[in-house]
Every structure is written in C-alpha cells, then in structure tokens.
Design an enzyme around this catalytic site. Structure first.
Site, short mmCIF file in Angstrom:
data_model
loop_
_atom_site.label_atom_id
_atom_site.label_comp_id
_atom_site.label_asym_id
_atom_site.label_seq_id
_atom_site.Cartn_x
_atom_site.Cartn_y
_atom_site.Cartn_z
CB SER A 14 -0.93 0.01 1.21
OG SER A 14 -0.19 0.03 2.41
CE LYS B 275 -3.49 1.86 4.76
NZ LYS B 275 -3.15 1.28 3.45
#
EC number: 3.4.21.-
Length: 741
Positions: A614, A657
């Site tokens: 990611s 996030k």
C-alpha cells in the site's frame, strides 16, 4: 494394549446367567442403550460379583424397582418427547429468513435510509430476543443453514474464519437442535478376571445413578453383616481368652488380626460398586463439550495414577478411570477450536474415535500406573465441530480433515455481509442480545443503537457492508453499557458509545496514537514547506489502527551497477512492491538509473517492519521527487498500490488511514479512486481533511508535487507517456487496463 485395538466389538459377558428373569431385566436396563449399529454398548448382567446368583437377583430387583419408580417419570418423558418433536418441527422451518422482529412495528417507507431498518422503537428494550441460539446468529446465513442440516443428519462440520465470527455460538446452537431421547449414562465395572481391564456398560440416561445407589446399598448391607460377624468373632475370642485363663495379650493380638482380616477383605466388596464416568441424568439438551486446547487426557480420557499399588490399599482400577471430552459428548457435540494446535498423535486417535464411534480409555502418561489399565471401548458417538482460522488447515492432519469432509460439511465464515434494512434490524437485535446475556447493562436508546451500526459499517471496510466480527462489536456494547451504568442512567446514549470507542481502542491503536505524539515531540509533524524526496505515507497497524509513515528517498552516484536499496524491516510483499516501483521510475524519468543508487527509507517503521504494497505510490512519489529535484507538499498524505504500468490500485484500511492523516495535521489525502466508495470516516474528520481519489501516478504527482516550472515540465512529459499507456486504442497488443485487485 495398543489403542489400535480399541475399536473392536466388546466381548460378550461370560458372567451373564442365561435365565429368563435376567434377560428380562437386561432388556429393561438396556432399553435405549444400544448404539446406532444395534450392537451392545457394554456388557450386561452383574459384573465382578463374589456370588453371581445373589447379585443377579439383587440387580434384577433393582431393575424392576427402576421400572416401578420410573412409572411417574414416563408421563414426564412423554411430554418432554412431545415438546422435542415440536421443537424439531420448528427446526425444519428454520432458515436464513427467520423473522427477528415479532411484535415490533416497522416503517417500510423509511427502512432503506434508516440506520435501524425502519424499526419503530424507543430503545433496544422493545426488541424480543429469541430463546434458541440458532435464532440469535447474525449474518452467517449459509453457516446457520448448514448447522441446521448437519444437526438433522448428524453430520460433522468444520468452520474456518476470523476470530469472533460466531463459530462457538453455532456449535452450541447445534447441540440444542440434536435430539435428547437417546442420551446414555456410562458405567465402568471392576473386572474380576483382570483388574486392569475394567468392563463398560451403557444404560439410558438417569438409570446409572439408580444402579449405583442399588450397588452402594448392597455393599452397605454386606459390610454391615461382615461387621456384625467380625465383632461376634472378636467377642468369642476375647471371651475364650478370659475363661481359659490365657494371657490377655494373646487375646488382644488375635482380635487385632481378625479386625485387619475383615478390614482387608472388605475392600473387595467396595470394589463391586461401579464408577459412573458419564452422567446425563440432568441433561436437558444434547451434550456440548468445548475441548479447545484440551490435552490428550482431557480429550481422550485418562486413568489416574495410584501411588498405593499393593498391600490391599490400592484404589480399584475402574474407580480411577476418567472420561474424556469425546466420551462426555456422546450423542452430542464435540467442539474443538484451533483444531491445528492438537498434537498429531491426538488428532490420529480423534480420527479413530470419529470413525468407530467408541474409544477405550487408558492412561495417557507412559510412566504412570494408569498406563497398565485399559477399559473396554467406551461409546463416543459425537458430532464433531472443528473450527479455526485460515492457518488451521495447514497443520491439520489431512486424514482427520478427510473424515470431517467425507461425513459432513466445510463452511467459510464471512467477515462482512451486505447491508440491508433486514440486516440493520438484526444488528439492533444483536445489541439487545448482548445486553440480555450480560444481565447488568442498561438498554440502548435509538441514537446509541445507530452509532453501533455505524461502527459496524466502518469496521467492514466495504461500501454497503456490515462487519461480522461480532465479538469486537459485543465488546463495544459492553463498554458503552458499563459507562452508562457507572453514571446510573436508565439507557445508554450515543455519547456513551462514542466514549466507549475511545476507551476500547486496541493495543495497536494506542501505540499508533503514542507514535503520533512522540513524532510531534521530535518535530516530525507535518510542515507547510515542501521537501524533496520526503512523502507522508499511511499504514495500518493491526486491523483498525491507522498511522502516518513517512518515506524518504535519496539519489547517490553508484560505485558499480545502479541498484535500489530499501530499509525499514521490509517484508517480502513490500520488497516486491519496491521492485515494481523501480520499473515505473525507469519509465517516467529521464535520469539514467544504471549510474545511480536509489536509497529508500521507511522512517520509524519500528521492529514490526513494513508489509504489503500500500506504500507503492508513496515510494514512487518520493523517488521521482528526489530524481527531478521537485519538492513534495508536506501537507499531503497518500496511500495506494501501484502497478508496473502506473495504475493506482485499491488497498485496505483507507478509512483508518484517512483518520490518521487528519490526526497528524494533514490537509489533503490521496487514495485510490476505486477505494472512494469504502471511505466512512467519523463526522469530526470530514472538515479537517480533503480526500482526493486518483487513478494513475500522474494524477498523484500533480497533487503531491509543488514548484514551478519543473513540476509542469514533468507532468507534461508524464501525461504524454500515460496517455499512450492508458489508451486502449493506441496499444497494438490489444491489452487492457489492469483491473483492481
């Protein structure tokens, strides 16, 4: 004797007297005591008696007494059997469409948009909680239907899935669906031919206690008669000593010898009382045994060690026999979670028990005196429910898995389920179930219940889905209820749930918050200036804890062939993503990397390292910034995977996030365009940060880089490259864009 011989048919009782009365008594006792194959589960008749005929008569009287005394219970049993038949009819009607809102008004006009699915309630106190566990299962419709089918057909089941998805609850529900009428008590008798091979007998549930009481009464009468006889003999000896004028000491010695003799021989009489190792007299449903983490003795049965093995003081071997979980679950359910943690030899023996439906008990410790004892095969006709995570199948014995799969079902437990008005209503019922199960929490009002459902949506990580990690949601309900109860409120409100979310943070989330505070202390927080080769990446710790993870890149002259060097405890997938990024850099940059070393550092990655891909767009942005000497906006954070063609691919945990970036002070966050539908941040963060979805690397650089005219020159060059790369009409090979993964 090896356990491999435990599956043989039990021998016929050589001591059974061939009398009509005896056979009739056996038929009375053994009614319902045969196994599924019609074979006797144990020996019949009086076992190990000193006087065969007398004990046969006594036991015959006991059995006849059982018939008489049980006459009153017959009506109760008939009523209970009728009730169970009604229950079975209800089970046949059960399915994934069980009505969960009896008596509660539902407004269908607002059901689609209402978080409560249109339920017209003031609090969860208005929700009726079903009595049966199978009706309380939320979301696992396929697993629930399989459990119902397996209960009807007595099939084994293996459930694989994440912790907290309801595996143990389904196993308990299965035990409630199994019939009860064929439950049995298991008795272990002394074997007069070989004390180390106790004999086993099964009788209908409730008969075992009556038989033991009868044997105890018989033993008491025998001991009483022996005691009277002993004192008569002692009195005669002492009287003879006095009358004959012999030494009183000889009389006392003779009396002591007589007393020891009777005391020693009376132990044989006590040994005639059987040991009931399985008692189902008070069992109202089929047995349920949770053998998770059980050692071999607890699972397969054991024989206690006897330190007094001689001198007439030893405990009879049949009294030292201890049943295992497989024997206690006879005619019921044996549940073993984390099945792969069982020893391989234990799994092999468990496989034998599953196949044969009976397993002899012996001492599990090779150095114990119990290892000398081995009973006849003990019934263990259970339904096996094995459970575990995905890694359970790797270390599970393949033959054991074959037994379960060949005679049952395998089912994968879902982590999320599609959000519908019906499912939202079931989640409201779930809150009511947790409150009722706890018994001390106040009910939730409408707004509090809505907040719990919102949290279920956030934890799902998918648009229009709800999380099925019910144990974690149940923990949130209990913490919120505890907060309301501490303030002595009648109902739990939304503020209590919000406070509970903060108090029930995972260890990973607490560490993440601590890292953010430490970075602020060491001036690692976001600044307004641009920095070359430094990008604010985002990562997830655990499952629900976001954290900002800066990535720095530096270009240095190579002493040999140019290479990419990455540090920060990178795992295999992270290293592969760095290699993919190097392909993007070679394609989009004019710099000759064969003469350069590219150094990439994951700042403050910690001992846990970096796993996953990611951070791919983060690495690419940092390296391109360092190569082109173009600064990166430090108020921007980003997350996303990157293909070798430059596509930004979806990643997990975008909601957490984004919230981590907002907490760190970022103003913008870049996410994959395909993840836009998964964003479900808290209301408090919506005004703090701007979310920018991107589909390719050129869009990422356009947002992240600052400075003119270098940025415009780079973007123009990249757009010319990406337009040809992403336009399917230009490609001569007919290849299409990579699909999100």
């Amino acid at each position: 004797m090896s356990n491999d011989t435990n599956v043989d048919d039990p021998p016929e009782d050589p001591l059974q007297p061939p009398t009509a009365d005896r056979q009739g008594a056996d038929e009375s006792l053994e009614e319902g005591g045969d196994d599924a194959d019609g074979e006797p589960d144990g020996i019949r008749g009086d076992i190990g008696s000193e006087d065969e005929g007398r004990n046969a008569d006594n036991e015959t009287r006991d059995d006849r007494g059982d018939q008489v005394s049980g006459s009153d219970d017959d009506s109760f049993d008939d009523e209970q059997q009728a009730d169970e038949e009604d229950d079975i009819e209800t089970v046949e009607d059960l399915g994934s469409s069980v009505d969960v809102d009896p008596g509660v008004e539902i407004d269908e006009s607002i059901a689609e948009d209402d978080l409560l699915g249109g339920l017209q309630i003031d609090s969860t106190a208005d929700i009726e909680v079903p009595d049966r566990l199978v009706d309380q299962v939320i979301g696992q419709d396929e697993a629930r239907d399989i459990i119902i089918k397996a209960a009807k057909q007595r099939r084994h089941v293996m459930m694989i899935g994440s912790p907290g998805t309801g595996k143990s609850m389904l196993a308990k529900a299965m035990s409630q669906l199994l019939p009860r009428e064929d439950l049995q008590d298991v008795l272990v008798y002394h074997n007069p031919d070989d004390g180390n091979e106790p004999k086993v007998r099964t009788v209908p549930a409730g008969k075992g206690e009556q038989i033991i009481d009868a044997h105890k009464e018989e033993a008491r009468k025998r001991n009483q008669m022996r005691s009277i006889l002993m004192w008569i003999i002692i009195a005669i000896v002492i009287g003879y000593t006095i009358l004959s004028g012999a030494s009183p000491l000889l009389g006392i010695i003779a009396a002591v010898v007589i007393w020891l003799f009777f005391r020693y021989t009376s132990r044989g009489t006590d040994a005639m009382v059987p040991n009931m190792i399985v008692d189902n007299s008070d069992q109202r449903t089929a047995p349920f045994e949770d053998a998770t983490g059980a050692h071999a003795g607890a699972l397969l049965g054991d024989v206690r060690h006897d330190p007094f093995q001689s001198g007439g003081m030893e405990t009879p071997s049949h009294d030292r026999v201890e049943p295992g979980g497989i024997h206690k679950s006879n005619k019921g359910v044996l549940f073993v979670d984390e099945i792969n943690t069982l020893d391989v030899r234990t799994q092999q023996k468990l496989m034998t028990a599953i196949q044969e439906g009976e397993f002899a008990i012996t001492g599990q410790s090779e150095r114990s005196s119990g290892a000398m004892v081995q009973t006849e095969p003990v019934p263990c006709d259970f339904v096996m429910v094995a459970a575990g995570n995905m890694d359970a199948m790797e270390n599970m014995h393949p033959a054991l898995r074959s037994r379960i799969k060949g005679y049952g079902y395998e089912v994968y437990m879902d982590d999320t389920i599609e959000e519908t008005p019906e499912m939202r209503r079931k989640y409201v019922r779930f809150i009511a179930q947790e409150i009722e199960r706890d018994g001390r929490l106040p009910h939730f009002d409408r707004e509090a219940a809505k907040e719990v459902i919102l949290e279920a949506k956030r934890r799902a990580g998918r648009k229009d889905h709800l999380s099925l990690l019910m144990r974690e949601l149940g923990g949130l309900v209990r913490v919120a209820g505890d907060i309301a109860r501490a303030d002595d409120r009648e109902f739990t409100n939304r503020e209590d749930v919000l406070q509970a979310k903060d108090r029930s943070r995972s260890i990973e989330q607490q560490l993440a918050d601590d890292y953010i505070e430490r970075r602020k202390d060491y001036e690692l927080q976001v600044t307004e200036d641009g920095v070359e080769g430094r990008v604010n990446g985002l990562a997830v710790m655990g499952q629900d804890s976001g954290i900002m993870l800066p990535v720095m890149a530096e270009i240095a002259p190579a002493q040999g062939p140019g290479q990419v060097i990455a540090t920060g405890q990178l795992k295999e997938m992270a290293e592969e993503s760095v290699q993919n990024v190097s392909a993007i850099i070679k394609k989009f940059s004019d710099v000759n990397l064969s003469e350069k070393d590219v150094h990439i550092q994951f700042v403050q990655a910690g001992q846990q390292g970096v796993d996953g891909d990611s951070a791919s767009i983060t690495v690419a942005t940092a390296v391109i910034s360092a190569l082109e000497d173009i600064p990166v906006d430090q108020t921007v954070a980003m997350t996303g995977s990157l293909s070798v063609r430059g596509d930004v691919l979806p990643v997990g945990g975008v909601t957490h996030k984004i919230e981590a970036a907002a907490k760190a002070g970022c103003k913008k966050v870049i996410i994959p365009e395909t993840n836009e539908q998964d964003v479900m941040i808290e209301d408090e963060y919506e005004d703090m940060i701007e979310i920018i979805p991107c589909s390719n690397i050129s869009e990422v650089l356009e947002v992240a880089l600052i400075g003119q005219p270098e940025k415009d020159s780079l973007l123009n060059r990249l757009k010319q490259i990406t337009e040809s790369a992403f336009d399917p009409q230009v490609s001569q090979t007919g290849s299409s864009n990579p699909s999100p993964q």
